[in-house]
Design a protein around this motif. Sequence first.
Motif, PDB file in Angstrom:
ATOM      1  N   ARG A   1       5.862  27.413  40.598  1.00  0.00           N
ATOM      2  CA  ARG A   1       4.744  26.598  40.141  1.00  0.00           C
ATOM      3  C   ARG A   1       4.242  25.758  41.315  1.00  0.00           C
ATOM      4  O   ARG A   1       5.005  25.369  42.188  1.00  0.00           O
ATOM      5  CB  ARG A   1       5.156  25.681  38.987  1.00  0.00           C
ATOM      6  CG  ARG A   1       5.339  26.409  37.657  1.00  0.00           C
ATOM      7  CD  ARG A   1       5.803  25.475  36.567  1.00  0.00           C
ATOM      8  NE  ARG A   1       5.854  26.135  35.263  1.00  0.00           N
ATOM      9  CZ  ARG A   1       6.303  25.568  34.151  1.00  0.00           C
ATOM     10  NH1 ARG A   1       6.753  24.308  34.194  1.00  0.00           N
ATOM     11  NH2 ARG A   1       6.310  26.224  33.010  1.00  0.00           N
TER      12      ARG A   1
ATOM     13  N   CYS B   1       0.732  22.068  38.363  1.00  0.00           N
ATOM     14  CA  CYS B   1       1.424  22.270  37.082  1.00  0.00           C
ATOM     15  C   CYS B   1       2.715  21.468  37.096  1.00  0.00           C
ATOM     16  O   CYS B   1       3.284  21.215  38.157  1.00  0.00           O
ATOM     17  CB  CYS B   1       1.715  23.750  36.894  1.00  0.00           C
ATOM     18  SG  CYS B   1       2.404  24.175  35.279  1.00  0.00           S
ATOM     19  N   ARG B   2       3.183  21.041  35.927  1.00  0.00           N
ATOM     20  CA  ARG B   2       4.417  20.269  35.899  1.00  0.00           C
ATOM     21  C   ARG B   2       5.585  21.127  36.357  1.00  0.00           C
ATOM     22  O   ARG B   2       5.608  22.332  36.140  1.00  0.00           O
ATOM     23  CB  ARG B   2       4.671  19.681  34.517  1.00  0.00           C
ATOM     24  CG  ARG B   2       4.877  20.662  33.402  1.00  0.00           C
ATOM     25  CD  ARG B   2       4.837  19.920  32.076  1.00  0.00           C
ATOM     26  NE  ARG B   2       5.069  20.786  30.939  1.00  0.00           N
ATOM     27  CZ  ARG B   2       6.265  21.035  30.416  1.00  0.00           C
ATOM     28  NH1 ARG B   2       7.340  20.484  30.959  1.00  0.00           N
ATOM     29  NH2 ARG B   2       6.386  21.818  29.357  1.00  0.00           N
ATOM     30  N   PRO B   3       6.576  20.556  37.028  1.00  0.00           N
ATOM     31  CA  PRO B   3       7.640  21.336  37.658  1.00  0.00           C
ATOM     32  C   PRO B   3       8.563  22.009  36.644  1.00  0.00           C
ATOM     33  O   PRO B   3       8.671  21.601  35.488  1.00  0.00           O
ATOM     34  CB  PRO B   3       8.397  20.286  38.477  1.00  0.00           C
ATOM     35  CG  PRO B   3       8.144  19.006  37.755  1.00  0.00           C
ATOM     36  CD  PRO B   3       6.743  19.110  37.241  1.00  0.00           C
TER      37      PRO B   3
ATOM     38  N   THR C   1      12.122  22.812  35.035  1.00  0.00           N
ATOM     39  CA  THR C   1      13.336  22.031  34.799  1.00  0.00           C
ATOM     40  C   THR C   1      14.422  22.966  34.290  1.00  0.00           C
ATOM     41  O   THR C   1      14.185  24.160  34.082  1.00  0.00           O
ATOM     42  CB  THR C   1      13.084  20.928  33.759  1.00  0.00           C
ATOM     43  OG1 THR C   1      12.843  21.532  32.478  1.00  0.00           O
ATOM     44  CG2 THR C   1      11.897  20.056  34.135  1.00  0.00           C
TER      45      THR C   1
END
Length: 438
Positions: free
Chosen positions: A149, A153-155, A157
């Motif tokens: 990503r 965009c949010r990472p 996890t």
Amino acid sequence: MEEAIPLRLLADVTNALKAGRGWEGSLQRLAELLVERLADWCVIDLLDERGRARRAVVTGRGTGRPNSPRPGESSQLLPSWPQGSAAPLAQALRRGTAVLIPYVPSPERAADPLERAQLELLARLGATTAIACPLEAGGRPFGVIIVARTGACRPFTEAQVPLIDSLAHQGALVVDNARLYGQQRDIATHLQRSLLPDTLPDVHPFRLVARYSPARSYAEVGGDWYDAIALQDGTLAFTVGDVAGHDVRATARMSQLRHMLRALVLDRPGPPDEVVRRLDQALERLNEPAVTATLIFGMARPSAAGTSSLAWANAGHPPPLLVRRHGRARFLPGGEGLPLGVDTDVPREAAATAPLTPGSLFLLYTDGLIERRGEDLSIGLERLRSEAGNLRGLAPDHFLDELVERVAPARGDDIALLALWSEPASRRPHRPSTLDGE
């Protein structure tokens, strides 16, 4: 919302990868699905037989696909790596499971050539976070898939790691099956080609040209064949046929049938319908599983007057096509009977006959040339007739190649073709024969 879609995504991946794309196409589609649903970029590296890594796929939302080879092209060989390498590929292979890379480090921090190569690619893609997961089959890894990503965009996890692991596992099973299937199909195709004649007889004034084209999809090979024999009296015997089935067994039965026909013709030549009748009876007497096949068997006799004579028997096969030097191409009816292996008690029609004028071409083919799923057979026949007429005048080799490309570009099934061409008098070399007199 990602945690709510795993089952649907798993099903989508499985269904998409079973669409018959071949293993290279399946890898590309797996990467595309992951980019569509979960990531901005996907990189797939494969291991060769020596354990070296090669880059196979790079695809993403951005423009272009850096370092992504096309199917069939040689892929980029990646550097070797030490046992403790921190490269995403090496970590995934060493641990045997998906590995989260919460922050993609700068390539300057790489400790070995492989880590540098992978981090440089991720940097070019703008990746800030990634997950690397091994692709395994039978407990042995054959590659690594890396989803990444970007900062937009949010990472990733730890919550997404099990999902990526499940998708990679499912994808690996389908891709490996496709790869094994493709290898088996290549062996079967080679077997089928080896069972067809290497050369065709040269009988003045005829010229024979043949083609065998395997299906482009990953369907099994079948029992399509062609053959020709020059008889002692100057007659040319020829055939095209198709054994029912799409597997190696059909290929083996094709070989048996072809050689049985050869033996019958050489032992006692006769009218084509009589030869086909004897072949059908021989099949019935064999203690083998039922064999069903269609074929056209014919004979061509040269004439001192220039126009040769053709005779043929048709056992449930698509009709031959006559492509005249002048005029429309047309299908030739007659000489028809049941396919082989159906009922030997049903009489066969007498052989059909037709003249073959100089410059004309007599075409035999199997149904893979004309059949398309969901389409009436008459449409395929008319397409063949029309295109053959458009190609009239081409040399026989060029004619067959162009015909296949125009009529059956998708190659949904195996195709065998045999063209019997009568050379125009102006192109015939003088070849002494009994027809010339003594």
